[in-house]
Design a protein around this motif. Structure first.
Motif, PDB file in Angstrom:
ATOM      1  N   THR A 154       9.736  -3.514   1.371  1.00  0.00           N
ATOM      2  CA  THR A 154       8.307  -4.345   0.901  1.00  0.00           C
ATOM      3  C   THR A 154       8.799  -5.478   0.033  1.00  0.00           C
ATOM      4  N   GLU A 156       8.803  -8.346  -2.697  1.00  0.00           N
ATOM      5  CA  GLU A 156       8.335  -8.624  -3.694  1.00  0.00           C
ATOM      6  C   GLU A 156       7.149  -9.571  -3.968  1.00  0.00           C
ATOM      7  N   SER A 171       3.744  -5.721   3.742  1.00  0.00           N
ATOM      8  CA  SER A 171       4.867  -4.561   3.885  1.00  0.00           C
ATOM      9  C   SER A 171       5.401  -4.764   5.213  1.00  0.00           C
ATOM     10  N   SER A 209      12.502  -0.924  -1.673  1.00  0.00           N
ATOM     11  CA  SER A 209      10.967  -1.209  -2.408  1.00  0.00           C
ATOM     12  C   SER A 209       9.712  -0.992  -1.613  1.00  0.00           C
ATOM     13  N   TYR A 211       5.246  -0.398  -2.582  1.00  0.00           N
ATOM     14  CA  TYR A 211       4.024  -0.366  -3.647  1.00  0.00           C
ATOM     15  C   TYR A 211       3.740   1.047  -4.156  1.00  0.00           C
ATOM     16  N   TYR A 217       4.637  -2.832  -7.977  1.00  0.00           N
ATOM     17  CA  TYR A 217       5.995  -3.100  -6.939  1.00  0.00           C
ATOM     18  C   TYR A 217       7.099  -2.399  -7.639  1.00  0.00           C
ATOM     19  N   ASP A 232       9.213  -0.009 -11.831  1.00  0.00           N
ATOM     20  CA  ASP A 232       8.814  -1.066 -11.538  1.00  0.00           C
ATOM     21  C   ASP A 232       9.439  -2.312 -12.235  1.00  0.00           C
TER      22      ASP A 232
END
Length: 236
Positions: A154, A156, A171, A209, A211, A217, A232
């Motif tokens: 995903t 940032e 994403s 990564s 959410y 994030y 995070d």
């Protein structure tokens, strides 16, 4: 007439009688000949001879190949729904991980767990009962990857110029779970839940990564003790 003439007439009558008897006797011996009616031969039959019954064939009857009931194709639908359809039809099913070589010839790695909302990448039917492992198999994506095997990283979120806030990034793939915000969790737990800051992450997620539950994030990275956790990036 004198006596001589009478005797001559008697002799003629006697001779005529004997001649008549000879014609009827045929042999001249005075025995009657029994006449028989002519024998009429029966006409030969013109009907065709009846065919001989053919012996039963000694070759064995072909044995039908075993078949297994199949279900409709669930590719692209939720694996929970696909599994429910297999159970309702009484079929043996299996769930394999994408990219591990699952096929009717064997191979493939079974998924130890999966979320009911995960998408079926491929369905493998076995109507001829070739493999004893399953009647139908569903292939799901490996954690952190999509159905094509690409990593789900995903991006940032980027900060906006005004207000210092963040804009939601898109994403690389979704599993159907949504976070507390408007963003979607690309990577979820085996139960289908979004991860939270500080939770341990699996080895297959190292460096990825996603959410989290609150829309934050998260990245799977090592903490100060060397343990891999979703973080995070902020202490505490």
């Amino acid at each position: 007439m004198g006596g001589r003439g009478v005797s001559g007439l008697a002799a003629l009558v006697t001779a005529a009688a004997l001649a008549l008897a000879g014609c009827q006797g045929g042999g001249g011996d005075g025995k009657a000949v029994q006449q028989t009616a002519p024998v009429t031969k029966a006409a030969p039959s013109t009907s065709a001879p009846k065919p001989e019954p053919s012996p039963a064939s000694s070759s064995p009857s072909p044995v039908a190949e075993p078949t297994v009931v199949t279900i409709s194709d669930h590719t692209g639908t939720a694996v929970g729904r696909a599994v429910a359809a297999a159970r309702a039809s009484g079929l043996r099913y299996a769930v394999y991980l994408q990219g591990t070589g699952a096929s009717l010839d064997g191979g493939g790695r079974t998924a130890s767990s999966w979320g009911a909302g995960e998408k079926v990448c491929e369905q493998i039917d076995d109507p001829a009962d070739r493999t004893p492992s399953f009647d139908v198999a569903f292939v799901v994506a490996r954690d952190g990857r999509d159905c094509d095997g690409r990593l789900l990283h995903t991006p940032e979120p980027t900060r906006t110029a005004a207000g210092g806030g963040t804009s939601g990034g898109s994403s690389g793939g979704t599993s159907g779970a949504t976070s507390g915000g408007s963003r979607t969790c690309a990577i979820t737990s085996p139960a289908g839940n979004c991860y939270a800051d500080g939770q341990f992450c699996a080895g297959r997620h190292h460096g990825l990564s996603t959410y989290g539950k609150g829309g934050e994030y998260l990245t799977c990275e090592q903490d100060s003790a060397g343990r891999w956790r979703w973080s995070d990036g902020q202490a505490g």
